[in-house]
Motif scaffolding. Structure first.
Motif, mmCIF file in Angstrom:
data_model
loop_
_atom_site.group_PDB
_atom_site.id
_atom_site.type_symbol
_atom_site.label_atom_id
_atom_site.label_comp_id
_atom_site.label_asym_id
_atom_site.label_seq_id
_atom_site.Cartn_x
_atom_site.Cartn_y
_atom_site.Cartn_z
ATOM 1 N N THR A 105 0.823 -1.219 0.000
ATOM 2 C CA THR A 105 0.000 0.000 0.000
ATOM 3 C C THR A 105 0.856 1.267 0.000
ATOM 4 O O THR A 105 0.330 2.366 -0.015
ATOM 5 C CB THR A 105 -0.900 0.039 1.255
ATOM 6 N N SER A 106 2.173 1.115 0.015
ATOM 7 C CA SER A 106 3.018 2.300 0.192
ATOM 8 C C SER A 106 3.459 2.883 -1.153
ATOM 9 O O SER A 106 3.343 2.236 -2.191
ATOM 10 C CB SER A 106 4.247 1.942 1.014
ATOM 11 N N GLU A 107 4.018 4.085 -1.111
ATOM 12 C CA GLU A 107 4.439 4.739 -2.364
ATOM 13 C C GLU A 107 5.641 4.064 -2.983
ATOM 14 O O GLU A 107 5.971 4.321 -4.142
ATOM 15 C CB GLU A 107 4.689 6.240 -2.165
ATOM 16 N N THR A 108 6.290 3.165 -2.234
ATOM 17 C CA THR A 108 7.435 2.471 -2.814
ATOM 18 C C THR A 108 7.021 1.150 -3.465
ATOM 19 O O THR A 108 7.836 0.448 -4.044
ATOM 20 C CB THR A 108 8.501 2.166 -1.737
ATOM 21 N N SER A 109 5.734 0.799 -3.351
ATOM 22 C CA SER A 109 5.268 -0.430 -4.010
ATOM 23 C C SER A 109 4.872 -0.089 -5.458
ATOM 24 O O SER A 109 5.194 0.988 -5.952
ATOM 25 C CB SER A 109 4.088 -1.004 -3.228
ATOM 26 N N SER A 110 4.195 -1.009 -6.141
ATOM 27 C CA SER A 110 3.782 -0.727 -7.525
ATOM 28 C C SER A 110 2.527 -1.535 -7.833
ATOM 29 O O SER A 110 2.189 -2.493 -7.125
ATOM 30 C CB SER A 110 4.887 -1.142 -8.493
ATOM 31 N N ALA A 111 1.869 -1.149 -8.926
ATOM 32 C CA ALA A 111 0.672 -1.871 -9.357
ATOM 33 C C ALA A 111 1.035 -3.334 -9.617
ATOM 34 O O ALA A 111 0.317 -4.256 -9.220
ATOM 35 C CB ALA A 111 0.098 -1.220 -10.610
ATOM 36 N N ALA A 112 2.195 -3.544 -10.266
ATOM 37 C CA ALA A 112 2.602 -4.916 -10.613
ATOM 38 C C ALA A 112 2.808 -5.737 -9.337
ATOM 39 O O ALA A 112 2.406 -6.909 -9.267
ATOM 40 C CB ALA A 112 3.875 -4.874 -11.445
ATOM 41 N N ALA A 113 3.423 -5.126 -8.323
ATOM 42 C CA ALA A 113 3.686 -5.858 -7.078
ATOM 43 C C ALA A 113 2.368 -6.192 -6.377
ATOM 44 O O ALA A 113 2.146 -7.327 -5.933
ATOM 45 C CB ALA A 113 4.580 -5.030 -6.161
ATOM 46 N N LEU A 114 1.473 -5.201 -6.292
ATOM 47 C CA LEU A 114 0.200 -5.424 -5.585
ATOM 48 C C LEU A 114 -0.633 -6.495 -6.287
ATOM 49 O O LEU A 114 -1.088 -7.464 -5.656
ATOM 50 C CB LEU A 114 -0.575 -4.095 -5.513
ATOM 51 N N PHE A 115 -0.810 -6.356 -7.596
ATOM 52 C CA PHE A 115 -1.678 -7.298 -8.309
ATOM 53 C C PHE A 115 -0.989 -8.651 -8.518
ATOM 54 O O PHE A 115 -1.651 -9.686 -8.590
ATOM 55 C CB PHE A 115 -2.189 -6.676 -9.610
ATOM 56 N N GLY A 116 0.352 -8.628 -8.560
ATOM 57 C CA GLY A 116 1.102 -9.891 -8.625
ATOM 58 C C GLY A 116 0.862 -10.678 -7.339
ATOM 59 O O GLY A 116 0.668 -11.900 -7.348
#
Ligand code: BGC
Length: 441
Positions: A105-116
């Motif tokens: 959920t943080s600004e250092t994450s990414s859409a790819a990481a979350l949905f992956g």
């Protein structure tokens, strides 16, 4: 201590709404609904869900994925028809886990990481040789163009993952499923959690025409009875409603939030914020030397350190000496000699914040009821899911009593129903509706 009592009295007067203030808020809410529907300037987005209510005979096995503010929940659900369902399997996976070192959920994450991560969690639960129609509950303001397309307008609940705002989340999910070779999982519908709650309750109870979440976030949807879009479910994104009686404490919370000026109702009522609001008030009382003099514990001076769970603990303490609060102050804040008056003040402040939350939510429901049934001639069930409603001591009762007082002699027509797992089971119902093509698109 006389000064403390006076300040608490003033606080109560600022926070607690009179009946006429609630009616006024309900009227403003109703006007904002109308303006939003007509495409005029409004704090209510009034987003069509491209779905109508189920009939109750929908059947089959579905995969439901529910992305809220704290967890992603994956469920396998069998809809059995006649309003019955069985949860065959379910797991909740935290979006933030300091032990495992992830925070999607943080600004250092990414859409790819979350949905992956979501796809990987789905993979851990599905068989390779079965087929799974998928319903996806995405609990954030999204503009839909079809039942299986939803563009995230803006993150709420202090989520910051980059690369998702402005994108079609169903496409991002489909891409992530593809990457993991999950070809047996076929996305059919994407819904808001309020819509899921309404679908779940109306699968059993045809009088359900409002769905609401009182949890980490807050929002409601309803079934539009009028003209062109008759029967369609509308996600109001009511957490963004802003014609409200703000106090200086609300303004302070808003200013230091991620999205100042937005989600105003949510910031006054929901589980993400009631602890923070209580903390801001306590911080002010401490700075004025009214209570816990000289206590510099981080809990009172750093944002979001007091949580909804702490509020529940304060409200749950019914002992004459408030020993639960005494222990909390001692163990969490290092305040060993807190006086009974100070403990009472802590509990009273939490109760004032929670009472106003229930009042504002009741006022918004009253506004919706007036829109869908101006003379209140029919029965209505309001389906509610969420931790604030389910677990905060006294919350459900306060909400009901406040709404009853507004409804007066019509109160018997309106039922509030805790709809547990509403957002998850509703995703299965939505996928079934998608299967049957019962859609408005
Ligand atoms: C979101 C809504 C959601 C609500 C409850 C709000 O922050 O904007 O879409 O329904 O939280 O989860």
């Amino acid at each position: 201590m006389q000064q403390l009592a006076n300040e608490v009295r003033k606080l109560r007067a600022k926070f607690i709404l009179s009946e006429s203030e609630m009616i006024d808020t309900a009227k403003k809410f109703q006007r904002a609904m109308q303006a939003g529907r007509e495409g005029k300037d409004s704090s209510l987005k009034m987003l069509p869900a491209f779905l109508a209510k189920p009939i109750g005979n929908e059947k089959g096995v579905y995969l439901a994925v529910d992305l809220g503010g704290t967890n992603v929940r994956v469920m396998i659900i069998e809809l059995k028809g006649n309003g019955n369902y069985k949860i065959l399997d379910r797991h909740a996976f935290p979006l933030k886990n300091s032990q495992k070192g992830h925070d999607f959920t943080s600004e250092t994450s990414s859409a790819a990481a979350l949905f992956g991560y979501i796809a990987e969690r789905i993979k851990s639960m599905v068989a390779t040789n079965s087929f799974y129609p998928l319903g996806f509950t995405f609990s954030f303001p999204s503009r839909q163009t079809a039942v299986n397309q939803a563009v995230l307008i803006k993150w709420t609940k202090e989520i910051k993952t980059p690369g998702v705002e402005g994108k079609d989340v169903s496409k991002i999910l489909a891409g992530a499923l593809d990457d993991k070779n999950l070809h047996q999982v076929v996305p059919r519908a994407i819904i808001n959690d309020t819509v899921g709650t309404l679908l779940t309750a109306s699968y059993r109870d045809p009088f359900t025409d409002i769905g609401s979440i009182c949890g980490t976030g807050h929002n409601s949807c309803y079934v539009e009875p009028q003209s062109l879009t008759s029967g369609e479910i509308i996600n109001m994104e009511s957490g963004n409603f802003n014609a409200l009686p703000f106090t200086a404490y609300d303004t302070e919370l808003d200013k230091q939030s991620d999205i100042p000026g937005e989600q105003c109702l949510e910031k006054m009522v929901s589980g993400k914020y009631i602890g923070e609001l209580t903390r801001i008030i306590l911080q002010d009382f401490i700075k004025q030397n009214l209570i816990l003099t000289n206590n510099q514990s981080d809990i009172f001076f750093s944002p979001y350190m007091i949580k909804a769970e702490d509020i529940s603990l304060f409200l749950d303490d019914e002992s004459s000496e408030l020993t639960g609060i005494f222990q909390w102050l001692q163990s969490v804040c290092g305040a060993s000699g807190a006086l009974l008056e100070e403990r009472i003040t802590l509990r009273t402040i939490a109760s004032i914040v929670v009472t106003r939350s229930a009042q504002l939510v009741a006022a918004s429901y009253f506004g919706v009821l007036q829109h869908i049934d101006p003379r209140l001639e029919r029965k209505h069930s309001i389906a509610i899911d969420g931790s604030l409603y389910e677990f905060t001591p006294g919350y459900a009762a306060k909400l009901k009593v406040t709404l009853n007082n507004l409804l007066k002699e019509k109160s018997e027509l309106v039922t509030l129903k805790l709809t547990k797992d509403g957002s998850g089971v509703g995703a299965a119902v939505a996928a079934a509706l998608g299967d049957k093509g019962q859609l408005h698109d």
